[in-house]
Design a protein around this motif. Sequence first.
Motif, PDB file in Angstrom:
ATOM      1  N   LEU A  97       0.950  -1.239   0.136  1.00 45.49           N
ATOM      2  CA  LEU A  97       0.072  -0.052  -0.025  1.00 45.49           C
ATOM      3  C   LEU A  97       0.919   1.170   0.145  1.00 45.49           C
ATOM      4  O   LEU A  97       1.736   1.382   0.761  1.00 45.49           O
ATOM      5  CB  LEU A  97      -1.047   0.052   1.325  1.00 45.49           C
ATOM      6  N   GLU A  98       0.343   2.260  -0.845  1.00 48.27           N
ATOM      7  CA  GLU A  98       1.275   3.529  -0.868  1.00 48.27           C
ATOM      8  C   GLU A  98       0.628   4.353   0.561  1.00 48.27           C
ATOM      9  O   GLU A  98      -0.445   3.999   1.040  1.00 48.27           O
ATOM     10  CB  GLU A  98       0.777   4.278  -2.037  1.00 48.27           C
ATOM     11  N   THR A 149      -0.711   6.933   0.705  1.00 46.60           N
ATOM     12  CA  THR A 149      -1.955   7.746   0.400  1.00 46.60           C
ATOM     13  C   THR A 149      -2.996   6.633   0.372  1.00 46.60           C
ATOM     14  O   THR A 149      -4.259   7.208   0.997  1.00 46.60           O
ATOM     15  CB  THR A 149      -2.024   8.326  -0.990  1.00 46.60           C
ATOM     16  N   ASP A 150      -2.722   5.581   0.354  1.00 47.44           N
ATOM     17  CA  ASP A 150      -3.978   4.458   0.507  1.00 47.44           C
ATOM     18  C   ASP A 150      -4.172   4.216   1.835  1.00 47.44           C
ATOM     19  O   ASP A 150      -5.575   4.161   2.149  1.00 47.44           O
ATOM     20  CB  ASP A 150      -3.332   3.134  -0.067  1.00 47.44           C
ATOM     21  N   TRP A 151      -3.312   4.593   2.837  1.00 51.63           N
ATOM     22  CA  TRP A 151      -3.710   4.424   4.337  1.00 51.63           C
ATOM     23  C   TRP A 151      -4.535   5.471   4.666  1.00 51.63           C
ATOM     24  O   TRP A 151      -5.260   5.316   5.964  1.00 51.63           O
ATOM     25  CB  TRP A 151      -2.482   4.791   5.135  1.00 51.63           C
ATOM     26  N   GLU A 181      -7.391   6.368   2.869  1.00 51.71           N
ATOM     27  CA  GLU A 181      -8.846   6.183   2.149  1.00 51.71           C
ATOM     28  C   GLU A 181      -9.587   5.748   3.204  1.00 51.71           C
ATOM     29  O   GLU A 181      -9.231   4.603   4.128  1.00 51.71           O
ATOM     30  CB  GLU A 181      -8.524   5.384   1.013  1.00 51.71           C
ATOM     31  N   ARG A 190     -10.322  -3.057  -3.972  1.00 50.08           N
ATOM     32  CA  ARG A 190      -9.330  -1.941  -4.603  1.00 50.08           C
ATOM     33  C   ARG A 190      -8.624  -2.756  -5.938  1.00 50.08           C
ATOM     34  O   ARG A 190      -8.167  -2.277  -6.739  1.00 50.08           O
ATOM     35  CB  ARG A 190      -8.245  -1.627  -3.550  1.00 50.08           C
ATOM     36  N   SER A 199      -8.629  -1.652  -9.855  1.00 52.73           N
ATOM     37  CA  SER A 199      -7.127  -1.321 -10.574  1.00 52.73           C
ATOM     38  C   SER A 199      -7.326  -2.005 -11.982  1.00 52.73           C
ATOM     39  O   SER A 199      -7.715  -2.703 -12.205  1.00 52.73           O
ATOM     40  CB  SER A 199      -6.306  -1.947  -9.735  1.00 52.73           C
TER      41      SER A 199
END
Length: 184
Positions: A48-49, A51-53, A55, A180, A184
């Motif tokens: 996970l990036e 930024t994903d954390w 969401e 997700r 994708s």
Amino acid sequence: MGDLVGLDVRRAPIEELRQARGWSKPERDFWADEAAMWARFRSAWEGLEDTDWLEPVAKSEAGGPDWTFLDHVAHLAAWQEMAIDYIGRAAATGIWPTDEEVVGGDFDRFNEGQRAEWAGRSPEEVRAWAVDSRERLLVVARTVPLETIRGEDAWGWVFMSLHGHQLDHLGMLEPWLARRRVAS
């Protein structure tokens, strides 16, 4: 509800594990199950990036803002911190706490209030906190004999701190991760 016999904690569908009976049976290797559950929980954040954390993953059960991936992992770390204290006290005294003593009896409201504890922390900080608090919790939990852990008074506190909480949160995180992947 099925039995845990034949279920691989790392790979079985999370709902089967959440519904399974037999976690406290003496023939279950409590510590191997804990290690497998932790590995599964930790693998949820691999790849996970940052930024994903941030969401949204699930609605708040207490009416607050939606819980992000970071909120779920930080919440688990915060409860591990608390468990170090209450399991340590119980190991020393033989007296296990009640829900009211730990959270005032309202887990949803208490959990929502915890969010201030990790507000502003980065995913990197939360990951490190989760790993560190688990390691310190394991040291304390291993001082409690397995016969005591499997007993009625201790089970809900020790199992939930080391297995059950991950099960509960994986029940939200894994479907989110699956959606997700499909998107994708």
